[in-house]
Scaffold this motif. Structure first.
Motif, short mmCIF file in Angstrom:
data_model
loop_
_atom_site.label_atom_id
_atom_site.label_comp_id
_atom_site.label_asym_id
_atom_site.label_seq_id
_atom_site.Cartn_x
_atom_site.Cartn_y
_atom_site.Cartn_z
N ALA A 44 0.69 -1.13 -0.08
CA ALA A 44 -0.23 -0.07 0.13
C ALA A 44 0.81 1.13 0.03
CB ALA A 44 -1.02 -0.03 1.18
N PRO A 45 1.01 1.78 -1.29
CA PRO A 45 1.80 3.03 -1.25
C PRO A 45 0.71 4.18 -0.70
CG PRO A 45 0.98 2.69 -3.27
CD PRO A 45 0.56 1.44 -2.51
N PRO A 46 1.23 5.27 -0.37
CA PRO A 46 0.20 6.34 0.05
C PRO A 46 -0.97 6.48 -1.09
CG PRO A 46 2.43 7.16 0.26
CD PRO A 46 2.42 5.97 -0.57
N VAL A 47 -2.20 6.86 -0.45
CA VAL A 47 -3.32 6.61 -1.22
C VAL A 47 -3.28 7.63 -2.41
CG1 VAL A 47 -5.01 8.14 0.00
CG2 VAL A 47 -5.65 6.44 -1.32
N THR A 48 -2.54 8.90 -2.24
CA THR A 48 -2.47 10.10 -3.18
C THR A 48 -1.62 9.43 -4.46
OG1 THR A 48 -0.78 10.84 -1.77
CG2 THR A 48 -2.81 11.84 -1.77
N ASP A 49 -0.83 8.32 -4.18
CA ASP A 49 0.06 7.63 -5.08
C ASP A 49 -0.50 6.66 -5.87
OD1 ASP A 49 2.11 9.82 -4.50
OD2 ASP A 49 3.20 8.33 -3.12
N ARG A 50 -1.71 6.21 -5.56
CA ARG A 50 -2.21 4.91 -6.38
C ARG A 50 -3.15 5.37 -7.34
NH1 ARG A 50 -5.23 2.24 -1.36
NH2 ARG A 50 -3.40 3.08 0.49
N THR A 51 -2.53 4.97 -8.66
CA THR A 51 -3.33 5.35 -9.74
C THR A 51 -4.68 4.83 -9.89
OG1 THR A 51 -1.26 4.98 -11.13
CG2 THR A 51 -3.17 4.87 -12.33
N GLY A 52 -5.05 3.52 -9.39
CA GLY A 52 -6.40 2.95 -9.38
C GLY A 52 -7.48 3.52 -8.50
N PHE A 53 -7.06 4.02 -7.42
CA PHE A 53 -7.81 4.93 -6.43
C PHE A 53 -8.02 6.00 -6.94
CE2 PHE A 53 -9.45 7.48 -2.85
CZ PHE A 53 -10.46 6.72 -2.44
N GLY A 54 -7.08 6.64 -7.58
CA GLY A 54 -7.21 8.13 -8.30
C GLY A 54 -8.31 8.25 -9.31
N GLU A 55 -8.13 6.83 -10.18
CA GLU A 55 -9.13 6.79 -11.30
C GLU A 55 -10.50 6.74 -10.78
OE1 GLU A 55 -7.32 3.53 -13.40
OE2 GLU A 55 -5.94 4.97 -14.44
N ALA A 56 -10.66 5.79 -9.75
CA ALA A 56 -11.78 5.63 -9.12
C ALA A 56 -12.58 6.76 -8.37
CB ALA A 56 -11.75 4.68 -7.87
N SER A 57 -11.84 7.82 -7.79
CA SER A 57 -12.32 9.06 -7.31
C SER A 57 -12.59 9.97 -8.67
CB SER A 57 -11.15 9.58 -6.68
OG SER A 57 -10.70 8.84 -5.42
N ARG A 58 -12.06 10.19 -9.51
CA ARG A 58 -12.33 10.98 -10.70
C ARG A 58 -13.55 10.35 -11.27
NH1 ARG A 58 -6.78 11.08 -10.74
NH2 ARG A 58 -6.65 9.34 -12.20
N TYR A 59 -13.68 9.10 -11.65
CA TYR A 59 -14.83 8.50 -12.03
C TYR A 59 -15.94 8.85 -11.51
CZ TYR A 59 -17.44 4.54 -14.11
OH TYR A 59 -18.56 3.49 -14.31
N ALA A 60 -16.07 8.54 -10.04
CA ALA A 60 -17.07 8.80 -9.21
C ALA A 60 -17.54 10.44 -9.24
CB ALA A 60 -17.08 8.32 -7.71
#
Length: 105
Positions: A44-60
């Protein structure tokens, strides 16, 4: 209510298993699954460095989902300050986070 899914996993088999659990929970809540799901692999890198979570956030945030479902908070971040910032960011865009219920005693 449409929900996208997010998985942080160390292997493809773990990702699949977690994805199935999250999807079952989403359906059990009476929510619809969004067309896209997101994930990150590895430690688990910092959440701000996770491509997948960033994409999920932008998608929503763009209106494709009302929320993001994950196994638990530990899949997002265990750092309280970062979590508070993330909740503020998502909440200001009308996006919620949902987790599977924990084990009952």
């Amino acid at each position: 209510m449409r929900v996208t899914t997010y998985v942080l996993a160390s292997s493809v088999s773990e990702r699949r298993a977690d994805q199935e659990l999250i999807e079952a929970h989403v359906r059990g809540q009476g929510w619809k699954l969004a067309l896209s799901s997101f994930w990150d692999f590895g430690q688990a890198p910092p959440v701000t460095d996770r491509t997948g979570f960033g994409e999920a956030s932008r998608y929503a945030a763009q209106g494709f989902a009302h929320g993001i479902a994950a196994i638990g908070r530990q899949a997002i971040t265990t750092d309280n300050a970062t979590y508070e910032e993330l909740l503020h960011f998502l909440g200001s865009r009308g996006v919620f986070l949902a987790y599977l219920p924990g084990p009952t005693p």
